[in-house]
Write a protein that holds these residues in place. Structure first.
Motif, PDB file in Angstrom:
ATOM      1  N   ALA A 144       0.853  -1.191   0.000  1.00  0.00           N
ATOM      2  CA  ALA A 144       0.000   0.000   0.000  1.00  0.00           C
ATOM      3  C   ALA A 144       0.886   1.237   0.000  1.00  0.00           C
ATOM      4  CB  ALA A 144      -0.914   0.004   1.215  1.00  0.00           C
ATOM      5  N   ASP A 145       0.700   2.094  -0.986  1.00  0.00           N
ATOM      6  CA  ASP A 145       1.457   3.343  -1.101  1.00  0.00           C
ATOM      7  C   ASP A 145       0.502   4.512  -0.955  1.00  0.00           C
ATOM      8  OD1 ASP A 145       3.933   2.081  -1.619  1.00  0.00           O
ATOM      9  OD2 ASP A 145       3.405   1.838  -3.728  1.00  0.00           O
ATOM     10  N   TRP A 146       0.724   5.321   0.083  1.00  0.00           N
ATOM     11  CA  TRP A 146      -0.037   6.559   0.264  1.00  0.00           C
ATOM     12  C   TRP A 146       0.986   7.688   0.349  1.00  0.00           C
ATOM     13  CZ3 TRP A 146      -3.764   3.048   0.218  1.00  0.00           C
ATOM     14  CH2 TRP A 146      -5.081   3.477   0.026  1.00  0.00           C
ATOM     15  N   LEU A 147       1.317   8.221  -0.827  1.00  0.00           N
ATOM     16  CA  LEU A 147       2.380   9.215  -0.953  1.00  0.00           C
ATOM     17  C   LEU A 147       1.751  10.515  -1.441  1.00  0.00           C
ATOM     18  CD1 LEU A 147       4.934   6.885  -2.764  1.00  0.00           C
ATOM     19  CD2 LEU A 147       4.789   7.373  -0.309  1.00  0.00           C
ATOM     20  N   LEU A 148       1.678  11.508  -0.562  1.00  0.00           N
ATOM     21  CA  LEU A 148       0.982  12.758  -0.850  1.00  0.00           C
ATOM     22  C   LEU A 148       1.918  13.940  -0.666  1.00  0.00           C
ATOM     23  CD1 LEU A 148      -2.346  11.997   1.058  1.00  0.00           C
ATOM     24  CD2 LEU A 148      -1.730  11.399  -1.283  1.00  0.00           C
ATOM     25  N   SER A 149       1.463  15.089  -1.155  1.00  0.00           N
ATOM     26  CA  SER A 149       2.268  16.315  -1.070  1.00  0.00           C
ATOM     27  C   SER A 149       1.584  17.353  -0.187  1.00  0.00           C
ATOM     28  CB  SER A 149       2.505  16.890  -2.468  1.00  0.00           C
ATOM     29  OG  SER A 149       1.273  17.152  -3.120  1.00  0.00           O
ATOM     30  N   TRP A 163      -2.146  18.776  14.381  1.00  0.00           N
ATOM     31  CA  TRP A 163      -1.935  17.364  14.728  1.00  0.00           C
ATOM     32  C   TRP A 163      -1.282  16.610  13.576  1.00  0.00           C
ATOM     33  CZ3 TRP A 163      -3.417  12.652  12.821  1.00  0.00           C
ATOM     34  CH2 TRP A 163      -4.481  12.611  11.903  1.00  0.00           C
ATOM     35  N   ARG A 164      -1.601  16.969  12.323  1.00  0.00           N
ATOM     36  CA  ARG A 164      -0.938  16.326  11.184  1.00  0.00           C
ATOM     37  C   ARG A 164       0.532  16.719  11.116  1.00  0.00           C
ATOM     38  NH1 ARG A 164      -6.183  17.150   9.368  1.00  0.00           N
ATOM     39  NH2 ARG A 164      -7.163  15.285   8.465  1.00  0.00           N
ATOM     40  N   GLN A 165       0.831  17.973  11.419  1.00  0.00           N
ATOM     41  CA  GLN A 165       2.223  18.396  11.436  1.00  0.00           C
ATOM     42  C   GLN A 165       3.004  17.655  12.509  1.00  0.00           C
ATOM     43  OE1 GLN A 165       2.123  22.648  11.881  1.00  0.00           O
ATOM     44  NE2 GLN A 165       1.494  23.005   9.768  1.00  0.00           N
ATOM     45  N   GLU A 166       2.373  17.401  13.637  1.00  0.00           N
ATOM     46  CA  GLU A 166       3.048  16.702  14.728  1.00  0.00           C
ATOM     47  C   GLU A 166       3.188  15.208  14.459  1.00  0.00           C
ATOM     48  OE1 GLU A 166       2.367  15.497  19.432  1.00  0.00           O
ATOM     49  OE2 GLU A 166       0.933  16.807  18.421  1.00  0.00           O
ATOM     50  N   LYS A 167       2.127  14.559  13.992  1.00  0.00           N
ATOM     51  CA  LYS A 167       2.112  13.096  13.886  1.00  0.00           C
ATOM     52  C   LYS A 167       2.491  12.591  12.496  1.00  0.00           C
ATOM     53  CE  LYS A 167       1.076  11.048  17.024  1.00  0.00           C
ATOM     54  NZ  LYS A 167       1.864  10.643  18.217  1.00  0.00           N
ATOM     55  N   GLY A 168       2.391  13.454  11.473  1.00  0.00           N
ATOM     56  CA  GLY A 168       2.840  13.083  10.140  1.00  0.00           C
ATOM     57  C   GLY A 168       1.965  12.069   9.427  1.00  0.00           C
ATOM     58  N   ALA A 169       2.505  11.588   8.300  1.00  0.00           N
ATOM     59  CA  ALA A 169       1.752  10.690   7.437  1.00  0.00           C
ATOM     60  C   ALA A 169       1.455   9.355   8.106  1.00  0.00           C
ATOM     61  CB  ALA A 169       2.519  10.462   6.133  1.00  0.00           C
ATOM     62  N   HIS A 219       3.621  12.602   3.506  1.00  0.00           N
ATOM     63  CA  HIS A 219       2.941  13.863   3.189  1.00  0.00           C
ATOM     64  C   HIS A 219       3.896  14.854   2.542  1.00  0.00           C
ATOM     65  CE1 HIS A 219      -0.964  13.108   4.563  1.00  0.00           C
ATOM     66  NE2 HIS A 219      -0.863  13.423   5.824  1.00  0.00           N
ATOM     67  N   THR A 220       5.116  14.420   2.245  1.00  0.00           N
ATOM     68  CA  THR A 220       6.149  15.381   1.837  1.00  0.00           C
ATOM     69  C   THR A 220       6.792  15.042   0.496  1.00  0.00           C
ATOM     70  OG1 THR A 220       7.670  14.154   3.287  1.00  0.00           O
ATOM     71  CG2 THR A 220       6.729  16.189   4.151  1.00  0.00           C
ATOM     72  N   VAL A 221       6.157  14.213  -0.326  1.00  0.00           N
ATOM     73  CA  VAL A 221       6.708  13.962  -1.657  1.00  0.00           C
ATOM     74  C   VAL A 221       6.300  15.110  -2.590  1.00  0.00           C
ATOM     75  CG1 VAL A 221       6.646  11.467  -1.343  1.00  0.00           C
ATOM     76  CG2 VAL A 221       4.703  12.618  -2.436  1.00  0.00           C
ATOM     77  N   PRO A 222       7.042  15.345  -3.667  1.00  0.00           N
ATOM     78  CA  PRO A 222       6.616  16.356  -4.653  1.00  0.00           C
ATOM     79  C   PRO A 222       5.278  15.952  -5.270  1.00  0.00           C
ATOM     80  CG  PRO A 222       8.890  15.660  -5.020  1.00  0.00           C
ATOM     81  CD  PRO A 222       8.310  14.717  -4.020  1.00  0.00           C
ATOM     82  N   PRO A 223       4.493  16.930  -5.713  1.00  0.00           N
ATOM     83  CA  PRO A 223       3.181  16.598  -6.286  1.00  0.00           C
ATOM     84  C   PRO A 223       3.246  15.572  -7.403  1.00  0.00           C
ATOM     85  CG  PRO A 223       3.351  18.956  -5.910  1.00  0.00           C
ATOM     86  CD  PRO A 223       4.707  18.394  -5.623  1.00  0.00           C
ATOM     87  N   GLN A 224       4.291  15.630  -8.223  1.00  0.00           N
ATOM     88  CA  GLN A 224       4.392  14.699  -9.348  1.00  0.00           C
ATOM     89  C   GLN A 224       4.709  13.267  -8.907  1.00  0.00           C
ATOM     90  OE1 GLN A 224       6.297  17.320  -8.757  1.00  0.00           O
ATOM     91  NE2 GLN A 224       8.492  16.935  -9.136  1.00  0.00           N
ATOM     92  N   ALA A 225       5.079  13.103  -7.639  1.00  0.00           N
ATOM     93  CA  ALA A 225       5.390  11.764  -7.114  1.00  0.00           C
ATOM     94  C   ALA A 225       4.242  11.182  -6.301  1.00  0.00           C
ATOM     95  CB  ALA A 225       6.657  11.821  -6.261  1.00  0.00           C
ATOM     96  N   SER A 226       3.110  11.867  -6.256  1.00  0.00           N
ATOM     97  CA  SER A 226       1.984  11.417  -5.435  1.00  0.00           C
ATOM     98  C   SER A 226       1.402  10.105  -5.953  1.00  0.00           C
ATOM     99  CB  SER A 226       0.886  12.481  -5.411  1.00  0.00           C
ATOM    100  OG  SER A 226       1.353  13.664  -4.802  1.00  0.00           O
ATOM    101  N   GLU A 227       0.936   9.283  -5.038  1.00  0.00           N
ATOM    102  CA  GLU A 227       0.330   8.005  -5.402  1.00  0.00           C
ATOM    103  C   GLU A 227      -0.501   7.490  -4.244  1.00  0.00           C
ATOM    104  OE1 GLU A 227       1.570   3.459  -6.844  1.00  0.00           O
ATOM    105  OE2 GLU A 227       3.123   4.965  -6.443  1.00  0.00           O
ATOM    106  N   ARG A 228      -1.647   6.885  -4.573  1.00  0.00           N
ATOM    107  CA  ARG A 228      -2.475   6.188  -3.597  1.00  0.00           C
ATOM    108  C   ARG A 228      -2.956   4.897  -4.240  1.00  0.00           C
ATOM    109  NH1 ARG A 228      -5.986  11.423  -1.650  1.00  0.00           N
ATOM    110  NH2 ARG A 228      -5.319  12.124  -3.702  1.00  0.00           N
ATOM    111  N   SER A 229      -2.357   3.793  -3.832  1.00  0.00           N
ATOM    112  CA  SER A 229      -2.708   2.536  -4.488  1.00  0.00           C
ATOM    113  C   SER A 229      -2.410   1.352  -3.583  1.00  0.00           C
ATOM    114  CB  SER A 229      -1.923   2.375  -5.799  1.00  0.00           C
ATOM    115  OG  SER A 229      -0.532   2.245  -5.535  1.00  0.00           O
ATOM    116  N   VAL A 230      -3.059   0.230  -3.898  1.00  0.00           N
ATOM    117  CA  VAL A 230      -2.838  -1.038  -3.202  1.00  0.00           C
ATOM    118  C   VAL A 230      -2.605  -2.107  -4.253  1.00  0.00           C
ATOM    119  CG1 VAL A 230      -3.818  -2.764  -1.650  1.00  0.00           C
ATOM    120  CG2 VAL A 230      -4.329  -0.341  -1.295  1.00  0.00           C
ATOM    121  N   GLN A 231      -1.587  -2.929  -4.029  1.00  0.00           N
ATOM    122  CA  GLN A 231      -1.290  -4.047  -4.918  1.00  0.00           C
ATOM    123  C   GLN A 231      -1.264  -5.329  -4.104  1.00  0.00           C
ATOM    124  OE1 GLN A 231       2.044  -3.751  -7.795  1.00  0.00           O
ATOM    125  NE2 GLN A 231       2.741  -5.726  -6.983  1.00  0.00           N
TER     126      GLN A 231
END
Length: 293
Positions: A144-149, A163-169, A219-231
């Motif tokens: 599972a990849d949840w890579l957001l910007s 709370w998101r800044q403190e606890k992160g992705a 939560h810190t990848v560049p926008p072009q690297a974003s992905e949300r998927s399950v394999q």
């Protein structure tokens, strides 16, 4: 039933309030928030009442809908359950095992219904995909990849969330990844975790079924690297989930309301209830412990 909304942030404004207003079987009784001016704004926009007092809104509703940070949600949910109110909660239910267990104990004692809004469980396409994979069985590996910007994109409404800044992705999107893997591969018996760039973390999970899975969360990848998927890989071959980035949130939340109402009327536990939410918190807590070793 009468629904009370607790919270006034972007999630409450964009998803929860519109879903409550448009649901035919929900009476949107009122809204309470830590910022009274925001509660008043939502009340005016969606034709309901702003409450200044938590207990007053608890007294006037049958179902508590929570759009607050997890460690504010947890004690509020305990109070609501003790008052006999059903619960429609956000993920994660808490960021401490103690907080999550207190919620489940309060719900069990009170005998109220609970649903946790794990998004993919309530979007029709992803829910159908999940059910089909569970029925097939025989899965050996998951990813599972949840890579957001979120923190790299100044336009994100959630970038300023303390709370998101403190606890992160790990704590914000980790629940999404686990909500897809656990129902298919089974409970988790062991967790490994390492840090990457920014708030990125990589998890390895051993499941009680014997399967293995990985999660990459950021939560810190560049926008072009974003992905949300399950394999998944197994006896049925290789399958990849439908696009998890294009979910219509308001219809999904209305479905969660439907299923909360059904659980309240039948007394049957929902698969995505506080017990499942607690297990997700326990697994994430295990990962957090590994990261600190």
């Amino acid at each position: 039933m009468r629904f009370g909304l607790f919270g006034t942030g972007p999630w409450a404004q964009r998803t929860q309030a519109p879903a409550l207003q448009s649901h035919p079987d929900a009476e949107f009784t009122g809204v309470w928030g830590r910022r009274p001016e925001a509660a008043k704004e939502i009340a005016e926009r969606f034709g309901t009442r702003a409450y200044d007092d938590v207990d007053a809104l608890l007294a006037d509703c049958d179902v508590v809908v929570v759009g607050l940070p997890p460690d504010i949600q947890a004690p509020l949910a305990v109070r609501a359950a003790q008052a006999g109110r059903h619960l429609l909660l956000d993920k994660p239910v808490a960021t401490t095992v103690e907080g999550a267990r207190a919620m489940t104990e309060a719900v069990d004692r009170a005998g109220v219904a609970s649903v946790v809004f794990f998004t993919m469980h309530f979007s029709q396409v992803s829910a159908d995909w999940l059910a089909a994979r569970r029925a097939e069985g025989g899965w050996l590996l998951g990813r599972a990849d949840w890579l957001l910007s979120v923190f790299a994109d100044s336009d994100s409404p959630f970038a300023a969330s303390p709370w998101r800044q403190e606890k992160g992705a790990l704590w914000d999107v980790g629940p999404h990844a686990l909500s897809m893997l656990l129902p298919i591969l089974g409970d988790v018996s062991d967790v490994g975790a390492v840090r990457g760039p920014g708030d990125t973390v990589h998890l390895t999970l051993r499941h009680t079924s014997g399967a293995m899975s990985t999660c990459s969360l950021s939560h810190t990848v560049p926008p072009q690297a974003s992905e949300r998927s399950v394999q998944l890989n197994g006896h049925a071959g290789k399958v990849v989930s439908p696009d998890c980035s294009d979910i219509a949130m308001v219809p999904a939340y209305r479905r969660a309301i439907d299923e909360l109402l059904a659980a309240a009327h039948t007394g049957e536990r929902h698969a995505s209830d506080v017990h499942f939410g607690r297990r997700v918190t326990e697994v994430l807590s295990m990962a957090e412990s590994r990261l600190s070793e």
